[in-house]
Design a protein around this motif. Structure first.
Motif, PDB file in Angstrom:
ATOM      1  N   PHE A 128    -108.144  -2.144  68.454  1.00  0.00           N
ATOM      2  CA  PHE A 128    -109.263  -2.322  69.386  1.00  0.00           C
ATOM      3  C   PHE A 128    -110.473  -2.911  68.672  1.00  0.00           C
ATOM      4  CE2 PHE A 128    -113.236  -0.240  70.890  1.00  0.00           C
ATOM      5  CZ  PHE A 128    -113.390  -0.933  72.075  1.00  0.00           C
ATOM      6  N   LEU A 129    -110.806  -2.374  67.491  1.00  0.00           N
ATOM      7  CA  LEU A 129    -111.971  -2.870  66.755  1.00  0.00           C
ATOM      8  C   LEU A 129    -111.781  -4.306  66.292  1.00  0.00           C
ATOM      9  CD1 LEU A 129    -113.098   0.163  64.533  1.00  0.00           C
ATOM     10  CD2 LEU A 129    -113.961  -0.553  66.769  1.00  0.00           C
ATOM     11  N   ASN A 130    -110.557  -4.666  65.913  1.00  0.00           N
ATOM     12  CA  ASN A 130    -110.289  -6.054  65.502  1.00  0.00           C
ATOM     13  C   ASN A 130    -110.694  -7.034  66.597  1.00  0.00           C
ATOM     14  OD1 ASN A 130    -109.212  -5.338  63.013  1.00  0.00           O
ATOM     15  ND2 ASN A 130    -107.094  -5.377  63.718  1.00  0.00           N
ATOM     16  N   VAL A 131    -110.260  -6.744  67.814  1.00  0.00           N
ATOM     17  CA  VAL A 131    -110.563  -7.637  68.936  1.00  0.00           C
ATOM     18  C   VAL A 131    -112.047  -7.540  69.302  1.00  0.00           C
ATOM     19  CG1 VAL A 131    -109.979  -8.263  71.311  1.00  0.00           C
ATOM     20  CG2 VAL A 131    -108.204  -7.389  69.780  1.00  0.00           C
ATOM     21  N   LEU A 132    -112.604  -6.355  69.223  1.00  0.00           N
ATOM     22  CA  LEU A 132    -114.022  -6.165  69.533  1.00  0.00           C
ATOM     23  C   LEU A 132    -114.894  -7.015  68.616  1.00  0.00           C
ATOM     24  CD1 LEU A 132    -116.183  -4.584  71.144  1.00  0.00           C
ATOM     25  CD2 LEU A 132    -116.144  -2.894  69.293  1.00  0.00           C
ATOM     26  N   VAL A 133    -114.617  -6.972  67.325  1.00  0.00           N
ATOM     27  CA  VAL A 133    -115.407  -7.751  66.366  1.00  0.00           C
ATOM     28  C   VAL A 133    -115.292  -9.243  66.646  1.00  0.00           C
ATOM     29  CG1 VAL A 133    -115.596  -8.405  63.928  1.00  0.00           C
ATOM     30  CG2 VAL A 133    -115.357  -5.992  64.548  1.00  0.00           C
ATOM     31  N   GLU A 134    -114.089  -9.714  66.940  1.00  0.00           N
ATOM     32  CA  GLU A 134    -113.900 -11.137  67.251  1.00  0.00           C
ATOM     33  C   GLU A 134    -114.646 -11.518  68.525  1.00  0.00           C
ATOM     34  OE1 GLU A 134    -112.443 -13.457  65.318  1.00  0.00           O
ATOM     35  OE2 GLU A 134    -112.354 -11.786  63.888  1.00  0.00           O
ATOM     36  N   THR A 135    -114.685 -10.610  69.495  1.00  0.00           N
ATOM     37  CA  THR A 135    -115.388 -10.892  70.749  1.00  0.00           C
ATOM     38  C   THR A 135    -116.889 -10.944  70.528  1.00  0.00           C
ATOM     39  OG1 THR A 135    -113.635  -9.694  71.923  1.00  0.00           O
ATOM     40  CG2 THR A 135    -115.610 -10.228  73.175  1.00  0.00           C
ATOM     41  N   ILE A 136    -117.393 -10.067  69.681  1.00  0.00           N
ATOM     42  CA  ILE A 136    -118.819 -10.088  69.336  1.00  0.00           C
ATOM     43  C   ILE A 136    -119.175 -11.417  68.671  1.00  0.00           C
ATOM     44  CG2 ILE A 136    -120.574  -9.058  67.833  1.00  0.00           C
ATOM     45  CD1 ILE A 136    -119.169  -6.341  68.321  1.00  0.00           C
ATOM     46  N   LYS A 137    -118.310 -11.885  67.780  1.00  0.00           N
ATOM     47  CA  LYS A 137    -118.551 -13.166  67.104  1.00  0.00           C
ATOM     48  C   LYS A 137    -118.551 -14.326  68.091  1.00  0.00           C
ATOM     49  CE  LYS A 137    -116.405 -11.908  62.665  1.00  0.00           C
ATOM     50  NZ  LYS A 137    -115.231 -12.172  61.787  1.00  0.00           N
ATOM     51  N   PHE A 202    -111.055  -1.616  56.690  1.00  0.00           N
ATOM     52  CA  PHE A 202    -109.624  -1.542  56.951  1.00  0.00           C
ATOM     53  C   PHE A 202    -108.958  -2.890  56.657  1.00  0.00           C
ATOM     54  CE2 PHE A 202    -105.795  -1.731  59.515  1.00  0.00           C
ATOM     55  CZ  PHE A 202    -105.213  -0.493  59.272  1.00  0.00           C
ATOM     56  N   SER A 203    -109.609  -3.990  57.060  1.00  0.00           N
ATOM     57  CA  SER A 203    -109.063  -5.329  56.819  1.00  0.00           C
ATOM     58  C   SER A 203    -108.948  -5.616  55.329  1.00  0.00           C
ATOM     59  CB  SER A 203    -109.945  -6.390  57.489  1.00  0.00           C
ATOM     60  OG  SER A 203    -109.948  -6.229  58.885  1.00  0.00           O
ATOM     61  N   ASP A 204    -109.981  -5.235  54.581  1.00  0.00           N
ATOM     62  CA  ASP A 204    -109.949  -5.437  53.131  1.00  0.00           C
ATOM     63  C   ASP A 204    -108.830  -4.620  52.488  1.00  0.00           C
ATOM     64  OD1 ASP A 204    -112.107  -7.105  53.362  1.00  0.00           O
ATOM     65  OD2 ASP A 204    -113.590  -5.615  52.688  1.00  0.00           O
ATOM     66  N   LYS A 205    -108.616  -3.423  53.017  1.00  0.00           N
ATOM     67  CA  LYS A 205    -107.612  -2.534  52.467  1.00  0.00           C
ATOM     68  C   LYS A 205    -106.194  -3.112  52.600  1.00  0.00           C
ATOM     69  CE  LYS A 205    -108.408   1.751  53.173  1.00  0.00           C
ATOM     70  NZ  LYS A 205    -108.548   3.093  53.802  1.00  0.00           N
ATOM     71  N   ILE A 206    -105.953  -3.800  53.718  1.00  0.00           N
ATOM     72  CA  ILE A 206    -104.605  -4.347  53.942  1.00  0.00           C
ATOM     73  C   ILE A 206    -104.528  -5.852  53.697  1.00  0.00           C
ATOM     74  CG2 ILE A 206    -104.010  -2.539  55.583  1.00  0.00           C
ATOM     75  CD1 ILE A 206    -104.457  -4.509  57.837  1.00  0.00           C
TER      76      ILE A 206
END
Length: 210
Positions: A128-137, A202-206
């Motif tokens: 959910f946060l992945n898509v949320l961040v992209e939508t904010i951008k 989380f993105s950096d971690k993976i």
């Protein structure tokens, strides 16, 4: 009991009529019903479009429903929201149901995990946060994202108890903060800056580059 105005509104909307008839048949007529109609807002629609770019195939899928009824039993009434919904599913073992809110953002209506403690719930929230961040951008908007923690979810035979302390602790990991509460109700709103930090961590971690 249902007031005259509520009865009139039920007659005007077949979805309301069907829903209330079913609830009365099951004995849910001891509290008043409060109705709200919420239409899709621009950010919510943009979120769905971003999801299609980001996911849609594989283990994470999304489904839009233009006719959705959200019913929640509050202390002194049943809250009924007539709106649409967008459900994010992860491997058919976890899902999060989103609906538009009246503030021009997104309300997390329901969060289900069939196997707690497995990390699937975290994966679902990060999705959910992945898509949320992209939508904010893509929109340059700072949305209002909220949810409520209640002592139970569902109605009748489908009612399930909720560990409210555990739920608040879980949502807090992703940037949600308590903004209002009483004995049987906790309202949480997402701190967008913190949510972006969590998503990046989380993105950096993976090893995913934003």
């Amino acid at each position: 009991m249902i007031s005259y105005k509520q009865k009139r509104k039920v007659r005007e909307n077949s979805l309301y009529k069907k829903t209330i008839k079913e609830m009365i048949k099951r004995g849910f007529d001891k509290k008043p019903f409060r109705f709200t109609k919420v239409v899709d807002n621009d950010f919510y629609k943009s979120f769905i479009e971003e999801f299609k770019k980001y996911y849609g195939l594989g283990v994470i899928t999304g489904e839009y429903n233009e006719n959705f009824m959200s019913m929640v039993e509050m202390d002194n009434h049943y809250r009924v929201i007539d709106t649409s919904s967008f459900m994010i599913r992860v491997m058919n073992v976890s899902n999060i149901t989103l609906i538009p809110n009246e503030e021009g953002g997104i309300y997390i209506n329901r969060f289900n995990v069939s196997n707690t403690g497995s990390g699937i719930g975290t994966l679902t929230m990060i999705s959910f946060l992945n898509v949320l961040v992209e939508t904010i951008k893509s929109t340059s908007q700072v949305p209002y994202i909220n949810l409520e923690v209640l002592p139970n979810v569902g109605l009748g035979a489908n009612k399930k108890n909720v560990d409210m302390v555990k739920a608040v602790k879980f949502y807090s990991k992703f940037g949600f903060k308590v903004v209002d509460y009483d004995r049987n109700y906790i309202k949480m709103v997402l701190d967008i800056d913190r949510a972006i930090e969590v998503q990046k961590e989380f993105s950096d971690k993976i090893g995913i580059k934003n």
